[in-house]
Write an enzyme that holds these catalytic residues in place. Structure first.
Site, PDB file in Angstrom:
ATOM      1  N   ARG A   1       7.926 -15.116  -3.622  1.00 15.11           N
ATOM      2  CA  ARG A   1       8.725 -15.334  -2.428  1.00 15.11           C
ATOM      3  C   ARG A   1       9.745 -14.210  -2.291  1.00 15.11           C
ATOM      4  NH1 ARG A   1       5.358 -18.010  -0.700  1.00 15.11           N
ATOM      5  NH2 ARG A   1       5.385 -20.186  -0.008  1.00 15.11           N
TER       6      ARG A   1
ATOM      7  N   HIS B   1       2.132  -9.704   3.077  1.00 13.64           N
ATOM      8  CA  HIS B   1       1.940 -11.090   2.646  1.00 13.64           C
ATOM      9  C   HIS B   1       0.454 -11.452   2.631  1.00 13.64           C
ATOM     10  CE1 HIS B   1       4.294 -15.107   2.343  1.00 13.64           C
ATOM     11  NE2 HIS B   1       3.166 -15.186   1.650  1.00 13.64           N
TER      12      HIS B   1
END
Length: 311
Positions: A226, A274
């Site tokens: 994250r 991502h």
């Protein structure tokens, strides 16, 4: 059985998920925007970062099944129905994709491929000394299913792999340790650090100056977990000083990464959008179907989130 599909999808993503879920769960009645009467019948919600409050008016809800592996944003919704179990996505296909990304990043750091790519742009032919895989020490932060899969794959390639987690974890053939006291000693003998931790109040901002300074000078950093784990200014300082040799970053505090961000142009940062382990609707829908069948049958549900831990 009536189900709700709810999340931050565009129309094409929503339709892809709905097709996959209908195929995997042919006996379910799927709702996107249920009426008040339909909401009374919904027993399970399949979600991907739903808007806060979206599950508030489902009185017969028995399961919240996330389509994402990370549930940090979902668990921050104070309006989630009390007592309804939340399950996160654990998809073997995603674990394999994450392991492939971790292997690529480790190989690229170990073999100097990022340096060679820069040399190509400068039309410079220069060979650098090559270490054996067993001379490269890789530490994985987080030994959940993804972390264990990555550790096993890297160890199979001959790397010296160790893993750290908040709780004791055993992994055949791989050194493991837990707790804050053990972390610093492990970092001091790490050449490539791979972060796969869940995001919690305890792990937010963990990738900061004290951690970077505990690593050997020139170590590589791979953040696949994250963006909020990373203190970005601290990393830029560590890169500029040479304390961190190169960083591979797949996740960011603000996504998409703003065009003016320094990471885009830093010579020792590799930016990924991502994509380290994107959820595949086909395989993930089968995981959902298995948990929904367990719910129907009254069997234990898989991959439940511990609300006290946040994952």
């Amino acid at each position: 059985m009536d189900m709700l599909l709810c999340g931050s999808f565009d129309d094409a993503e929503r339709d892809e998920w709905l097709d996959a879920l209908r195929s995997a769960c042919p006996d379910a009645n799927w709702h996107l925007s249920p009426s008040a009467d339909e909401a009374q019948r919904i027993e399970a919600a399949v979600v991907a970062n739903p808007p806060p409050g979206a599950l508030r008016h489902l009185p017969n809800l028995r399961l919240i099944q996330s389509l994402w592996a990370g549930v940090d944003r979902l668990m921050l919704d104070a309006s989630l129905p009390a007592g309804v179990p939340v399950a996160r996505m654990v998809d073997p296909a995603m674990n394999q994709a994450m392991a492939q990304t971790a292997v690529w990043a480790t190989l690229s750091l170990h073999r100097g491929f990022f340096r060679y790519a820069a040399q190509q742009q400068a039309t410079r032919w220069q060979q650098w000394p090559q270490r054996r895989a067993d001379e490269v020490r890789v530490t994985i932060l987080g030994l959940g299913q993804m972390g264990r899969c990555c550790a096993s794959r890297l160890a199979g390639l001959g790397y010296t792999v160790a893993g750290w987690s908040s709780r004791p974890t055993e992994l055949d053939g791989i050194e493991t340790c837990n707790g804050n006291a053990a972390l610093r000693g492990l970092l001091q003998r790490t050449d490539v650090l791979i972060n796969l931790l869940p995001l919690t109040p305890q792990t937010e901002g963990l990738l900061d100056t004290p951690l970077f300074n505990a690593l050997p000078r020139g170590a590589g950093l791979v953040n696949l977990a994250r963006g909020a784990h990373l203190v970005e200014d601290a990393l830029l300082e560590a890169l500029d000083s040479g304390q961190i040799g190169h960083a591979v970053l797949d996740v960011f505090r603000h996504e998409p990464l703003p065009s003016e961000h320094a990471f885009w142009r830093h010579p020792n940062v590799t930016v990924l959008p991502h994509v380290a382990a994107m959820t595949d609707a086909r395989s993930a829908a089968n995981v959902v179907a298995q948990n929904l069948q367990a719910l129907r049958d009254g069997r234990p549900l898989a991959n439940l989130v511990d609300p006290t831990r946040g994952y």
